[in-house]
Design a protein around this motif. Structure first.
Motif, PDB file in Angstrom:
ATOM      1  N   ASP A  63      17.803 123.850  -7.153  1.00 12.92           N
ATOM      2  CA  ASP A  63      18.627 123.852  -5.934  1.00 12.92           C
ATOM      3  C   ASP A  63      17.756 123.927  -4.682  1.00 12.92           C
ATOM      4  O   ASP A  63      17.999 123.223  -3.700  1.00 12.92           O
ATOM      5  N   THR A  64      16.733 124.767  -4.728  1.00 11.66           N
ATOM      6  CA  THR A  64      15.807 124.885  -3.598  1.00 11.66           C
ATOM      7  C   THR A  64      15.106 123.561  -3.363  1.00 11.66           C
ATOM      8  O   THR A  64      14.972 123.109  -2.216  1.00 11.66           O
ATOM      9  N   ALA A  65      14.660 122.925  -4.445  1.00  6.30           N
ATOM     10  CA  ALA A  65      13.961 121.645  -4.321  1.00  6.30           C
ATOM     11  C   ALA A  65      14.868 120.594  -3.687  1.00  6.30           C
ATOM     12  O   ALA A  65      14.451 119.874  -2.772  1.00  6.30           O
ATOM     13  N   ARG A  66      16.106 120.506  -4.159  1.00  4.26           N
ATOM     14  CA  ARG A  66      17.048 119.525  -3.599  1.00  4.26           C
ATOM     15  C   ARG A  66      17.232 119.747  -2.102  1.00  4.26           C
ATOM     16  O   ARG A  66      17.232 118.808  -1.314  1.00  4.26           O
ATOM     17  N   LYS A  67      17.366 121.009  -1.705  1.00  3.43           N
ATOM     18  CA  LYS A  67      17.549 121.342  -0.291  1.00  3.43           C
ATOM     19  C   LYS A  67      16.334 120.878   0.518  1.00  3.43           C
ATOM     20  O   LYS A  67      16.477 120.282   1.593  1.00  3.43           O
ATOM     21  N   GLU A  68      15.132 121.149  -0.002  1.00  2.30           N
ATOM     22  CA  GLU A  68      13.912 120.746   0.700  1.00  2.30           C
ATOM     23  C   GLU A  68      13.791 119.221   0.760  1.00  2.30           C
ATOM     24  O   GLU A  68      13.448 118.663   1.797  1.00  2.30           O
ATOM     25  N   PHE A  69      14.051 118.545  -0.358  1.00  2.00           N
ATOM     26  CA  PHE A  69      13.920 117.084  -0.401  1.00  2.00           C
ATOM     27  C   PHE A  69      14.903 116.422   0.569  1.00  2.00           C
ATOM     28  O   PHE A  69      14.518 115.565   1.351  1.00  2.00           O
ATOM     29  N   PHE A  70      16.169 116.821   0.493  1.00  2.00           N
ATOM     30  CA  PHE A  70      17.174 116.183   1.351  1.00  2.00           C
ATOM     31  C   PHE A  70      17.037 116.610   2.814  1.00  2.00           C
ATOM     32  O   PHE A  70      17.477 115.899   3.713  1.00  2.00           O
ATOM     33  N   GLY A  71      16.391 117.747   3.056  1.00  2.00           N
ATOM     34  CA  GLY A  71      16.185 118.224   4.426  1.00  2.00           C
ATOM     35  C   GLY A  71      15.267 117.318   5.238  1.00  2.00           C
ATOM     36  O   GLY A  71      15.350 117.283   6.464  1.00  2.00           O
TER      37      GLY A  71
END
Length: 139
Positions: A63-71
């Motif tokens: 979830d953290t990775a997705r947030k960082e990638f899409f950010g």
């Protein structure tokens, strides 16, 4: 599904650091990367994030990775920053806020196929209760 990506990793090398240690930090997370030395930094090129994706699953930080990638995503790809000290230990720790005094490792991913969202779903699938939603995505 065919994935075609270019990964560019830029790691600053401060005067107080040993270049080989910085190279080890990059290789810990991107073992297939080809590294070259430039003044004050190492630049690495790779065409896979498989080892990185495995580590995301192991650390259970999808979830953290997705947030960082899409950010920091656009139609061509996405970017993110990593803490260098954690990478020395083979640990993914996203850099947010003020850069570390040793500088953060910057990663730029250009996605040629399929598309940015499809590739992010491959590397860091959506989760429910911390587990990947699609059983075939479990690492």
């Amino acid at each position: 599904m065919i994935y075609r990506i270019d990964v560019r990793v830029i790691a600053p090398v401060r005067d107080t650091e040993v270049t080989d240690r910085v190279a080890d930090a990059v290789r810990n997370l991107f073992p297939n990367a080809e590294l070259r030395e430039e003044p004050g930094r190492l630049v690495a090129e790779a065409h896979s994030m498989d080892a990185f994706a495995e580590r995301l699953h192991e650390q259970e930080i999808l979830d953290t990775a997705r947030k960082e990638f899409f950010g920091r995503a656009d139609e061509d790809g996405f970017a993110f920053a990593l803490k260098k000290q954690a990478a020395f230990e083979g640990v993914i720790n996203f850099a947010v806020g003020n850069p570390d005094e040793l500088g953060d490792i910057e990663v730029q991913v250009t996605v040629h196929e399929p598309d940015v969202e499809g590739f992010v779903d491959h590397v860091a699938p959506p989760t429910e209760d911390g587990k990947p939603i699609r059983p075939d995505d479990e690492g």
